[in-house]
Design a protein around this motif. Structure first.
Motif, PDB file in Angstrom:
ATOM      1  N   THR A 243       0.832  -1.200   0.000  1.00 31.96           N
ATOM      2  CA  THR A 243       0.000   0.000   0.000  1.00 31.96           C
ATOM      3  C   THR A 243       0.870   1.255   0.000  1.00 31.96           C
ATOM      4  OG1 THR A 243      -2.002   0.915   1.032  1.00 31.96           O
ATOM      5  CG2 THR A 243      -0.194   0.391   2.511  1.00 31.96           C
ATOM      6  N   PRO A 244       0.381   2.340  -0.592  1.00 33.62           N
ATOM      7  CA  PRO A 244       1.135   3.606  -0.560  1.00 33.62           C
ATOM      8  C   PRO A 244       0.915   4.365   0.744  1.00 33.62           C
ATOM      9  CG  PRO A 244      -0.860   3.875  -1.853  1.00 33.62           C
ATOM     10  CD  PRO A 244      -0.810   2.416  -1.446  1.00 33.62           C
ATOM     11  N   ALA A 245       1.528   5.535   0.841  1.00 35.61           N
ATOM     12  CA  ALA A 245       1.375   6.385   2.015  1.00 35.61           C
ATOM     13  C   ALA A 245      -0.075   6.823   2.187  1.00 35.61           C
ATOM     14  CB  ALA A 245       2.274   7.616   1.888  1.00 35.61           C
ATOM     15  N   GLY A 246      -0.386   7.250   3.408  1.00 33.66           N
ATOM     16  CA  GLY A 246      -1.722   7.744   3.707  1.00 33.66           C
ATOM     17  C   GLY A 246      -2.511   6.846   4.622  1.00 33.66           C
ATOM     18  N   VAL A 247      -1.860   5.816   5.186  1.00 28.61           N
ATOM     19  CA  VAL A 247      -2.563   4.969   6.146  1.00 28.61           C
ATOM     20  C   VAL A 247      -2.758   5.753   7.443  1.00 28.61           C
ATOM     21  CG1 VAL A 247      -1.659   2.865   5.114  1.00 28.61           C
ATOM     22  CG2 VAL A 247      -0.419   3.921   7.019  1.00 28.61           C
ATOM     23  N   GLY A 248      -3.746   5.328   8.230  1.00 30.40           N
ATOM     24  CA  GLY A 248      -4.074   6.065   9.448  1.00 30.40           C
ATOM     25  C   GLY A 248      -2.926   6.152  10.424  1.00 30.40           C
ATOM     26  N   MET A 249      -2.105   5.094  10.489  1.00 27.68           N
ATOM     27  CA  MET A 249      -0.967   5.065  11.395  1.00 27.68           C
ATOM     28  C   MET A 249       0.036   6.172  11.085  1.00 27.68           C
ATOM     29  SD  MET A 249       1.614   1.809  12.026  1.00 27.68           S
ATOM     30  CE  MET A 249       2.094   1.784  10.287  1.00 27.68           C
ATOM     31  N   GLY A 250       0.046   6.645   9.831  1.00 31.97           N
ATOM     32  CA  GLY A 250       1.055   7.605   9.413  1.00 31.97           C
ATOM     33  C   GLY A 250       0.729   9.050   9.734  1.00 31.97           C
ATOM     34  N   PHE A 251      -0.491   9.328  10.200  1.00 27.64           N
ATOM     35  CA  PHE A 251      -0.852  10.707  10.517  1.00 27.64           C
ATOM     36  C   PHE A 251      -0.373  11.087  11.918  1.00 27.64           C
ATOM     37  CE2 PHE A 251      -3.752   9.666   7.109  1.00 27.64           C
ATOM     38  CZ  PHE A 251      -3.824  10.843   6.387  1.00 27.64           C
ATOM     39  N   THR A 252      -0.247  12.380  12.146  1.00 27.62           N
ATOM     40  CA  THR A 252       0.125  12.905  13.467  1.00 27.62           C
ATOM     41  C   THR A 252      -0.977  13.832  13.963  1.00 27.62           C
ATOM     42  OG1 THR A 252       2.469  12.836  12.836  1.00 27.62           O
ATOM     43  CG2 THR A 252       1.880  14.127  14.786  1.00 27.62           C
ATOM     44  N   PRO A 253      -1.778  13.409  14.967  1.00 24.83           N
ATOM     45  CA  PRO A 253      -1.738  12.085  15.584  1.00 24.83           C
ATOM     46  C   PRO A 253      -2.362  11.044  14.648  1.00 24.83           C
ATOM     47  CG  PRO A 253      -3.576  13.333  16.468  1.00 24.83           C
ATOM     48  CD  PRO A 253      -2.824  14.281  15.568  1.00 24.83           C
ATOM     49  N   PRO A 254      -2.148   9.740  14.921  1.00 22.86           N
ATOM     50  CA  PRO A 254      -2.744   8.703  14.067  1.00 22.86           C
ATOM     51  C   PRO A 254      -4.264   8.800  14.032  1.00 22.86           C
ATOM     52  CG  PRO A 254      -1.061   7.774  15.505  1.00 22.86           C
ATOM     53  CD  PRO A 254      -1.313   9.174  15.991  1.00 22.86           C
ATOM     54  N   VAL A 255      -4.844   8.343  12.912  1.00 28.86           N
ATOM     55  CA  VAL A 255      -6.292   8.340  12.712  1.00 28.86           C
ATOM     56  C   VAL A 255      -6.719   6.906  12.445  1.00 28.86           C
ATOM     57  CG1 VAL A 255      -8.208   9.214  11.332  1.00 28.86           C
ATOM     58  CG2 VAL A 255      -6.208  10.665  11.736  1.00 28.86           C
ATOM     59  N   TYR A 256      -7.586   6.364  13.291  1.00 28.05           N
ATOM     60  CA  TYR A 256      -8.000   4.981  13.123  1.00 28.05           C
ATOM     61  C   TYR A 256      -9.510   4.881  12.936  1.00 28.05           C
ATOM     62  CZ  TYR A 256      -3.260   3.867  14.636  1.00 28.05           C
ATOM     63  OH  TYR A 256      -1.899   3.776  14.719  1.00 28.05           O
ATOM     64  N   LEU A 257      -9.937   3.720  12.441  1.00 30.89           N
ATOM     65  CA  LEU A 257     -11.345   3.506  12.134  1.00 30.89           C
ATOM     66  C   LEU A 257     -12.162   3.207  13.391  1.00 30.89           C
ATOM     67  CD1 LEU A 257     -10.869   1.289   8.954  1.00 30.89           C
ATOM     68  CD2 LEU A 257     -11.667   3.672   9.012  1.00 30.89           C
ATOM     69  N   ARG A 258     -13.417   3.616  13.343  1.00 27.76           N
ATOM     70  CA  ARG A 258     -14.380   3.324  14.409  1.00 27.76           C
ATOM     71  C   ARG A 258     -15.695   2.935  13.736  1.00 27.76           C
ATOM     72  NH1 ARG A 258     -13.899   8.688  13.575  1.00 27.76           N
ATOM     73  NH2 ARG A 258     -15.845   9.864  13.269  1.00 27.76           N
ATOM     74  N   PRO A 259     -16.590   2.268  14.438  1.00 28.49           N
ATOM     75  CA  PRO A 259     -17.865   1.892  13.825  1.00 28.49           C
ATOM     76  C   PRO A 259     -18.624   3.106  13.287  1.00 28.49           C
ATOM     77  CG  PRO A 259     -17.553   0.696  15.871  1.00 28.49           C
ATOM     78  CD  PRO A 259     -16.451   1.711  15.815  1.00 28.49           C
ATOM     79  N   GLY A 260     -19.289   2.884  12.148  1.00 31.07           N
ATOM     80  CA  GLY A 260     -20.118   3.924  11.559  1.00 31.07           C
ATOM     81  C   GLY A 260     -19.443   4.761  10.491  1.00 31.07           C
ATOM     82  N   GLN A 261     -18.233   4.393  10.077  1.00 29.51           N
ATOM     83  CA  GLN A 261     -17.540   5.140   9.036  1.00 29.51           C
ATOM     84  C   GLN A 261     -17.682   4.438   7.687  1.00 29.51           C
ATOM     85  OE1 GLN A 261     -13.655   5.659  11.392  1.00 29.51           O
ATOM     86  NE2 GLN A 261     -13.991   7.696  10.507  1.00 29.51           N
ATOM     87  N   THR A 262     -17.443   5.191   6.621  1.00 27.17           N
ATOM     88  CA  THR A 262     -17.562   4.664   5.261  1.00 27.17           C
ATOM     89  C   THR A 262     -16.232   4.762   4.548  1.00 27.17           C
ATOM     90  OG1 THR A 262     -19.895   5.310   5.118  1.00 27.17           O
ATOM     91  CG2 THR A 262     -18.732   4.904   3.045  1.00 27.17           C
ATOM     92  N   LEU A 263     -15.767   3.634   4.013  1.00 33.14           N
ATOM     93  CA  LEU A 263     -14.557   3.597   3.199  1.00 33.14           C
ATOM     94  C   LEU A 263     -14.934   3.416   1.739  1.00 33.14           C
ATOM     95  CD1 LEU A 263     -13.577   2.535   6.115  1.00 33.14           C
ATOM     96  CD2 LEU A 263     -11.633   1.600   4.852  1.00 33.14           C
ATOM     97  N   ARG A 264     -14.342   4.233   0.876  1.00 33.63           N
ATOM     98  CA  ARG A 264     -14.421   4.066  -0.575  1.00 33.63           C
ATOM     99  C   ARG A 264     -12.998   4.000  -1.101  1.00 33.63           C
ATOM    100  NH1 ARG A 264     -15.849   8.037  -3.500  1.00 33.63           N
ATOM    101  NH2 ARG A 264     -16.431   6.762  -5.294  1.00 33.63           N
ATOM    102  N   LEU A 265     -12.763   3.051  -1.984  1.00 33.68           N
ATOM    103  CA  LEU A 265     -11.429   2.893  -2.531  1.00 33.68           C
ATOM    104  C   LEU A 265     -11.519   2.252  -3.903  1.00 33.68           C
ATOM    105  CD1 LEU A 265      -9.904  -0.340  -1.077  1.00 33.68           C
ATOM    106  CD2 LEU A 265     -11.876   0.696   0.046  1.00 33.68           C
ATOM    107  N   GLY A 266     -10.501   2.490  -4.715  1.00 32.18           N
ATOM    108  CA  GLY A 266     -10.535   1.914  -6.046  1.00 32.18           C
ATOM    109  C   GLY A 266      -9.193   1.967  -6.733  1.00 32.18           C
ATOM    110  N   ILE A 267      -9.120   1.272  -7.861  1.00 26.57           N
ATOM    111  CA  ILE A 267      -7.938   1.231  -8.711  1.00 26.57           C
ATOM    112  C   ILE A 267      -8.408   1.348 -10.153  1.00 26.57           C
ATOM    113  CG2 ILE A 267      -5.929  -0.114  -9.438  1.00 26.57           C
ATOM    114  CD1 ILE A 267      -5.933  -1.507  -6.760  1.00 26.57           C
ATOM    115  N   ASP A 268      -7.693   2.119 -10.947  1.00 22.78           N
ATOM    116  CA  ASP A 268      -8.055   2.313 -12.353  1.00 22.78           C
ATOM    117  C   ASP A 268      -8.340   0.984 -13.037  1.00 22.78           C
ATOM    118  OD1 ASP A 268      -7.849   5.034 -12.310  1.00 22.78           O
ATOM    119  OD2 ASP A 268      -6.037   5.160 -13.552  1.00 22.78           O
ATOM    120  N   GLY A 269      -9.508   0.871 -13.651  1.00 17.50           N
ATOM    121  CA  GLY A 269      -9.867  -0.302 -14.427  1.00 17.50           C
ATOM    122  C   GLY A 269     -10.325  -1.495 -13.620  1.00 17.50           C
ATOM    123  N   LEU A 270     -10.193  -1.425 -12.285  1.00 17.43           N
ATOM    124  CA  LEU A 270     -10.517  -2.576 -11.448  1.00 17.43           C
ATOM    125  C   LEU A 270     -11.748  -2.343 -10.581  1.00 17.43           C
ATOM    126  CD1 LEU A 270      -6.938  -3.621 -10.260  1.00 17.43           C
ATOM    127  CD2 LEU A 270      -8.157  -4.278 -12.348  1.00 17.43           C
ATOM    128  N   GLY A 271     -12.375  -1.179 -10.680  1.00 19.91           N
ATOM    129  CA  GLY A 271     -13.595  -0.919  -9.938  1.00 19.91           C
ATOM    130  C   GLY A 271     -13.348  -0.328  -8.565  1.00 19.91           C
TER     131      GLY A 271
END
Length: 287
Positions: A243-271
């Motif tokens: 994975t590239p940079a931008g994971v939650g662990m890399g922020f100052t302070p770190p940002v982590y997931l909690r219930p009730g959040q929405t993730l959207r992600l994709g890759i060109d041509g792969l949906g």
């Protein structure tokens, strides 16, 4: 071709997207997207058919993981230069490998469960490489011929369990729903250059990761060949390429997931994937 699996969890059937982006049921032609169904001969036979007469799947039907019953998920750590930098670690001289259990796999729109006691659940958009035939001791020149296709994979990780619980990365990588897979398995003939695909991830509409597979330290052909020196690769096995940079662990302070959040992600041509985080069911709940 874009290959999909559709239906209720545990009862998915194989399908293919036609030119109108409608799902056609191919369960009468192939058993599923695993084993022999991912071979070059099987995929070429499917390409040669007229899809217009195949049963059409109702729009809105759930999509399951795009690969059925893979034997293993081989993950590559620190394979983007910017991610190694944000983690404060030197660039690896050889690929860092670890395994993710297949029971972590879930569909591209299914909920992601936050396990009991988890406090540092993180995201990682990754290019998934799906193997199409038995492979071992490959050269880089041979490697891509053994690839069936590519897909989106989110390597969800519990960082406290990964880093603070005795040094075994697998502890933080393997909870149920920690490997959303799909929506499509795109066959390799439809991807001109796997080392030139934009990939991105958003949390609650905020762009967190944005990069290109060209930023990998070790490319797809090198990874397939390298891994095949240490273990045989079987049809349906998946390589998560990092994975590239931008994971939650890399922020100052770190940002982590909690219930009730929405993730959207994709890759060109792969949906794209879209998942909502939820608290895992209570202990003892059957699934």
């Amino acid at each position: 071709m874009k290959l999909v699996r559709w239906g209720e969890p545990g009862h998915e059937k194989p399908g293919v997207l036609d030119e109108e982006q409608q799902i056609r049921d191919v369960s009468g032609i192939v058993d599923d997207w695993h084993g022999q169904g991912l071979s070059d001969d099987s995929l070429q036979r499917l390409r040669s058919l007229s899809w217009s007469g195949l049963p059409q799947v109702s729009p809105g039907t759930r999509l399951g993981p795009c690969v059925a019953r893979p034997g293993k998920i081989v993950c590559v750590g620190l394979n983007y230069r910017d991610h190694a930098h944000e983690a404060g670690m030197a660039l690896p001289q050889e690929p860092i490998l670890f395994l993710k259990v297949t029971s972590a796999i879930t569909g591209p729109q299914d909920p992601i469960e936050i396990p009991p006691g988890a406090s540092k659940v993180d995201w990682e958009v990754e290019l998934g490489v799906v193997i199409g035939r038995h492979a071992r001791y490959l050269t880089q020149a041979q490697a891509l011929d053994y690839v069936a296709g590519y897909c989106v994979l989110n390597d969800i990780s519990e960082r406290a369990w990964q880093i603070e619980r005795g040094g075994q990365w697998d502890k933080g990588k393997c909870a149920d729903t920690f490997a959303p897979l799909g929506p499509y398995l795109v066959t390799r003939d439809d991807i001109i250059d796997a080392q030139n695909l934009a990939l991105w991830l958003e949390v609650d509409g905020v762009r967190r990761q944005e990069s290109n597979t060209g930023e990998m330290i070790f490319g797809v052909a090198q990874l397939v060949a390298y891994i095949s020196q240490f273990m045989s690769l079987q049809p349906g096995d998946i390589i998560a390429t990092g994975t590239p940079a931008g994971v939650g662990m890399g922020f100052t302070p770190p940002v982590y997931l909690r219930p009730g959040q929405t993730l959207r992600l994709g890759i060109d041509g792969l949906g794209e994937q879209c998942n909502v985080t939820v608290a895992a069911p209570p202990t003892g709940t059957s699934v």
